[in-house]
Enzyme design. Structure first.
Site, PDB file in Angstrom:
ATOM      1  N   GLY A  89       0.817  -1.209   0.000  1.00 28.80           N
ATOM      2  CA  GLY A  89       0.000   0.000   0.000  1.00 28.80           C
ATOM      3  C   GLY A  89       0.845   1.251   0.000  1.00 28.80           C
ATOM      4  O   GLY A  89       2.070   1.200   0.130  1.00 28.80           O
ATOM      5  N   GLY A  91       2.642   3.646   1.461  1.00 26.05           N
ATOM      6  CA  GLY A  91       3.226   3.893   2.777  1.00 26.05           C
ATOM      7  C   GLY A  91       3.781   5.295   2.904  1.00 26.05           C
ATOM      8  O   GLY A  91       4.064   5.772   4.000  1.00 26.05           O
ATOM      9  N   LYS A 112       4.305  11.889  -3.194  1.00 23.21           N
ATOM     10  CA  LYS A 112       5.172  10.832  -2.670  1.00 23.21           C
ATOM     11  C   LYS A 112       6.101  11.490  -1.663  1.00 23.21           C
ATOM     12  O   LYS A 112       6.743  12.497  -1.985  1.00 23.21           O
ATOM     13  CB  LYS A 112       5.966  10.193  -3.818  1.00 23.21           C
ATOM     14  CG  LYS A 112       6.850   9.029  -3.407  1.00 23.21           C
ATOM     15  CD  LYS A 112       7.313   8.252  -4.630  1.00 23.21           C
ATOM     16  CE  LYS A 112       8.213   7.080  -4.240  1.00 23.21           C
ATOM     17  NZ  LYS A 112       8.587   6.283  -5.420  1.00 23.21           N
ATOM     18  N   ASP A 124       8.838   5.872   7.718  1.00 27.10           N
ATOM     19  CA  ASP A 124       8.464   7.198   8.233  1.00 27.10           C
ATOM     20  C   ASP A 124       7.530   7.954   7.290  1.00 27.10           C
ATOM     21  O   ASP A 124       7.101   9.068   7.609  1.00 27.10           O
ATOM     22  CB  ASP A 124       9.725   8.034   8.502  1.00 27.10           C
ATOM     23  CG  ASP A 124      10.575   8.219   7.251  1.00 27.10           C
ATOM     24  OD1 ASP A 124      10.168   7.745   6.166  1.00 27.10           O
ATOM     25  OD2 ASP A 124      11.655   8.843   7.358  1.00 27.10           O
ATOM     26  N   GLY A 125       7.273   7.368   6.118  1.00 25.00           N
ATOM     27  CA  GLY A 125       6.374   8.031   5.175  1.00 25.00           C
ATOM     28  C   GLY A 125       7.019   9.190   4.425  1.00 25.00           C
ATOM     29  O   GLY A 125       6.349   9.879   3.656  1.00 25.00           O
ATOM     30  N   ARG A 182      -2.062  -1.009 -10.062  1.00 24.81           N
ATOM     31  CA  ARG A 182      -0.877  -1.851 -10.180  1.00 24.81           C
ATOM     32  C   ARG A 182      -1.314  -3.308 -10.202  1.00 24.81           C
ATOM     33  O   ARG A 182      -2.398  -3.642  -9.695  1.00 24.81           O
ATOM     34  CB  ARG A 182       0.031  -1.667  -8.951  1.00 24.81           C
ATOM     35  CG  ARG A 182       0.345  -0.239  -8.620  1.00 24.81           C
ATOM     36  CD  ARG A 182       0.611  -0.087  -7.112  1.00 24.81           C
ATOM     37  NE  ARG A 182       0.739   1.323  -6.735  1.00 24.81           N
ATOM     38  CZ  ARG A 182       1.880   1.981  -6.669  1.00 24.81           C
ATOM     39  NH1 ARG A 182       3.013   1.348  -6.881  1.00 24.81           N
ATOM     40  NH2 ARG A 182       1.910   3.252  -6.345  1.00 24.81           N
ATOM     41  N   ASP A 251       4.122  -4.713  -7.546  1.00 28.72           N
ATOM     42  CA  ASP A 251       3.495  -3.449  -7.138  1.00 28.72           C
ATOM     43  C   ASP A 251       4.061  -2.276  -7.930  1.00 28.72           C
ATOM     44  O   ASP A 251       3.546  -1.168  -7.837  1.00 28.72           O
ATOM     45  CB  ASP A 251       3.664  -3.207  -5.631  1.00 28.72           C
ATOM     46  CG  ASP A 251       5.103  -3.328  -5.180  1.00 28.72           C
ATOM     47  OD1 ASP A 251       5.724  -4.369  -5.458  1.00 28.72           O
ATOM     48  OD2 ASP A 251       5.621  -2.389  -4.561  1.00 28.72           O
ATOM     49  N   ASN A 252       5.110  -2.517  -8.692  1.00 23.41           N
ATOM     50  CA  ASN A 252       5.669  -1.464  -9.534  1.00 23.41           C
ATOM     51  C   ASN A 252       5.356  -1.708 -11.000  1.00 23.41           C
ATOM     52  O   ASN A 252       6.033  -1.177 -11.874  1.00 23.41           O
ATOM     53  CB  ASN A 252       7.179  -1.361  -9.321  1.00 23.41           C
ATOM     54  CG  ASN A 252       7.518  -0.800  -7.947  1.00 23.41           C
ATOM     55  OD1 ASN A 252       6.712  -0.100  -7.334  1.00 23.41           O
ATOM     56  ND2 ASN A 252       8.695  -1.134  -7.446  1.00 23.41           N
ATOM     57  N   ASP A 261       8.022   4.365 -10.579  1.00 25.56           N
ATOM     58  CA  ASP A 261       8.993   4.135  -9.507  1.00 25.56           C
ATOM     59  C   ASP A 261      10.437   4.099  -9.982  1.00 25.56           C
ATOM     60  O   ASP A 261      10.979   3.048 -10.316  1.00 25.56           O
ATOM     61  CB  ASP A 261       8.671   2.844  -8.739  1.00 25.56           C
ATOM     62  CG  ASP A 261       7.992   3.179  -7.426  1.00 25.56           C
ATOM     63  OD1 ASP A 261       7.978   4.359  -7.080  1.00 25.56           O
ATOM     64  OD2 ASP A 261       7.477   2.265  -6.759  1.00 25.56           O
TER      65      ASP A 261
HETATM   66  P1  AMP Z   1       8.868   1.022  -3.458  1.00 25.17           P
HETATM   67  O1  AMP Z   1      10.130   0.258  -3.298  1.00 25.17           O
HETATM   68  O2  AMP Z   1       9.082   2.509  -3.503  1.00 25.17           O
HETATM   69  O3  AMP Z   1       8.038   0.533  -4.580  1.00 25.17           O
HETATM   70  O4  AMP Z   1       8.044   0.811  -2.115  1.00 25.17           O
HETATM   71  C1  AMP Z   1       7.599  -0.439  -1.676  1.00 25.17           C
HETATM   72  C2  AMP Z   1       6.671  -0.265  -0.503  1.00 25.17           C
HETATM   73  O5  AMP Z   1       7.355   0.306   0.605  1.00 25.17           O
HETATM   74  C3  AMP Z   1       5.476   0.634  -0.761  1.00 25.17           C
HETATM   75  O6  AMP Z   1       4.392   0.103  -0.062  1.00 25.17           O
HETATM   76  C4  AMP Z   1       5.931   1.953  -0.176  1.00 25.17           C
HETATM   77  O7  AMP Z   1       4.848   2.788   0.150  1.00 25.17           O
HETATM   78  C5  AMP Z   1       6.686   1.487   1.050  1.00 25.17           C
HETATM   79  N1  AMP Z   1       7.693   2.469   1.495  1.00 25.17           N
HETATM   80  C6  AMP Z   1       8.863   2.759   0.906  1.00 25.17           C
HETATM   81  N2  AMP Z   1       9.520   3.707   1.597  1.00 25.17           N
HETATM   82  C7  AMP Z   1       8.756   4.044   2.656  1.00 25.17           C
HETATM   83  C8  AMP Z   1       8.887   4.961   3.751  1.00 25.17           C
HETATM   84  N3  AMP Z   1       9.962   5.753   3.895  1.00 25.17           N
HETATM   85  N4  AMP Z   1       7.886   5.015   4.634  1.00 25.17           N
HETATM   86  C9  AMP Z   1       6.799   4.238   4.525  1.00 25.17           C
HETATM   87  N5  AMP Z   1       6.614   3.355   3.522  1.00 25.17           N
HETATM   88  C10 AMP Z   1       7.582   3.251   2.593  1.00 25.17           C
HETATM   89 MG    MG Z   2       6.581   1.244  -5.622  1.00 23.84          MG
END
Ligand code: AMP
Ligand code: MG
Length: 502
Positions: A89, A91, A112, A124-125, A182, A251-252, A261
């Protein structure tokens, strides 16, 4: 300060309750606009002037949402490096809403790096300036190459530190996408056995991306077919330009067929099909040459989510899905073959290319590989050779003499294509056509890193702006940009590692 108006029409929030959580972005202490994509703003029917300055900074850092925004975090699952995570989801992302752009296309506007959500798990979002500017750079580079991609509308610094391996300046990216649907979105509901919701999602996806299929009793199999065709076209373009996505988790992978991404992505320098740059891709799962196979693997995971919708009879559903998955490698290969034949300046029929031309193509790729030729410049300098100037091309070869026999065959074939003898006018036309397919400028890994380091470490956006400008004209050879066109020293590329942009 009143926020600029966006004509939002939020179909995902409206039509799909239960598929998201409402979340407000975290406030940013000191918002500052690092980049506003004026061309894209205009494409979206927005007024760039109203989006710049302090109002734009407040908006794009998440402090002052435009009227009609309805921020939601979307839920999704995904296979990451082959292992299934039932809940990922958004995040650190939020969909603000959707706009209809000037061409009548529905576009998602999303943040983002805008703070935690119920899907943040231990994260940490937040996001850092460097990785968000990287999304801007690579997205614009892909767009200028004509490759479907999500794009950055803006990047705003938050003025807040984010803690990674070191303390970094924080930022929010505003991402524009045809949608954020996705493969992983479907997997989330399928894994929970919520097939009615998978159906709802599939019908939403059809309405959005393949409206001609709406109401067709066979629409879910046809959706798989359409998504697979878009992915075949997309991944072929990646292969053509030497793009390595780096994290092709399910998810990507989008249903829209846009690249999404830009975390650990990179471009090939020397043509090495086994190239992999991501620091966490120890097995080379997402290596350059594996991308077609991985795309098919991801599509198989997508197909699995649709099986109960495709046919009540499980065997019949699988057979139907397999017709698509079996055809996929050929679709991708056909796209890539056409693209490469065009780059060779040879006839490029979608089917039944001349076997001798295919042999020329194979041998050319073999030479690029064995001679460690820079992938981008190798193709580009072949256009010069079409006009008789082979010295620059030859200089790219480890053993320059090894080019001559192939070049003679290629020239002979070009002459046949031109009706027996190549005139200077025909040669010039061929060279010009080849240059329209083979860029001079790509987002060279070392130049991207330089620009990001200047921006992130020294608050200097100069190198980023210069690189961005060049990336927006990839086919133009402009004096003063030679340093952006040249490959890095091979030892730099050998040591180059990318990181997931968290
Ligand atoms: P990604 O590798 O960017 O495709 O992210 C994979 C998952 O990790 C997704 O669900 C993102 O929302 C979550 N995510 C990545 N970085 C963070 C972060 N700093 N804080 C919270 N969720 C994250
Ligand atoms: Mg992603």
């Amino acid at each position: 300060m009143s926020a600029p108006a966006f004509a939002f029409d939020n179909s995902y929030a409206r039509d799909l309750p239960g598929f998201w959580a409402a979340v407000q972005p975290a406030p940013a202490p000191e918002p500052r606009l690092l980049h506003l994509n004026c061309e894209l703003a205009e494409e979206l029917g927005l007024d760039p002037a109203a989006l710049s300055g302090p109002a734009g900074a407040a908006l794009f850092a998440g402090n002052a949402l435009p009227a009609g925004a309805q921020p939601i975090a979307q839920v999704y699952a995904g296979h990451q490096f082959g292992g299934f995570s039932p809940q990922l989801g958004d995040g650190r992302a939020l969909l603000l809403g959707e706009l209809i752009d000037r061409e009548g296309r529905r576009r998602d506007i999303a943040f983002k790096g805008s703070g935690p959500t119920p899907f943040s798990r231990r994260g940490d979002g937040k996001a850092a300036v460097g990785p968000m500017l990287r999304e801007l750079l690579i997205g614009e580079a892909m767009h200028a190459l004509g490759i479907p991609t999500t794009r950055a509308l803006a990047v705003a610094a938050t003025g807040e530190p984010v803690w990674r391996e070191s303390v970094l300046p924080g930022a929010v990216l505003t991402r524009v996408a045809a949608s954020h649907l996705r493969v992983g979105t479907f997997q989330y509901f399928a894994a929970r056995g919520e097939h009615d919701r998978v159906r709802q999602l599939a019908d939403y996806a059809i309405a959005r991306h393949d409206p001609a299929l709406a109401g067709d009793p066979d629409r879910h199999a046809l959706l798989l077919h359409a998504v697979a065709q878009r992915q075949a076209a997309l991944v072929a373009r990646w292969m053509e330009v030497g793009f390595i996505h780096g994290v092709m988790n399910t998810d990507n992978m989008t249903l829209s067929g846009e690249t999404i991404d830009y975390g650990p992505c990179a471009f090939l320098e020397a043509y090495q099909p086994e190239a992999v740059f991501s620091s966490i891709d120890h097995q080379g799962r997402y290596a350059y040459r594996n991308q077609p196979v991985i795309a098919r693997w991801n599509l198989a995971r997508f197909a699995e989510t649709l099986l109960p919708l495709i046919d009540d009879d499980a065997d019949a559903a699988v057979a139907r899905a397999m017709t698509v998955l079996d055809a996929f490698p050929d679709w991708l290969e056909a796209h890539l073959r056409v693209a490469r034949l065009m780059r060779l300046g040879l006839p490029a029929p979608a089917t039944a290319a001349d076997p001798a031309d295919l042999a020329l193509l194979d041998d050319w790729l073999g030479l690029l590989q064995s001679q460690r030729v820079d992938h981008t410049l190798g193709w580009r300098r072949l256009a010069d050779a079409a006009e008789g100037q082979a010295a620059l091309l030859q200089a790219l070869f480890a053993e320059p003499a090894s080019l001559a026999p192939w070049l003679a065959r290629w020239r002979a074939r070009c002459a046949v294509v031109d009706g027996g003898q190549t005139s200077p006018a025909a040669a010039a036309a061929r060279a010009a056509a080849m240059r329209r397919h083979s860029p001079w400028i790509i987002a060279r890994n070392h130049r991207v890193e330089e620009a990001l380091a200047a921006a992130s470490d020294h608050d200097d956006l100069g190198p980023l702006q210069a690189l961005l400008q060049a990336l927006r004209e990839p086919f133009e050879e402009r004096p003063g940009r030679e340093h952006l066109a040249e490959p890095a020293p091979s030892e730099v590329t050998a040591a180059y590692r990318t990181f997931c942009g968290t």
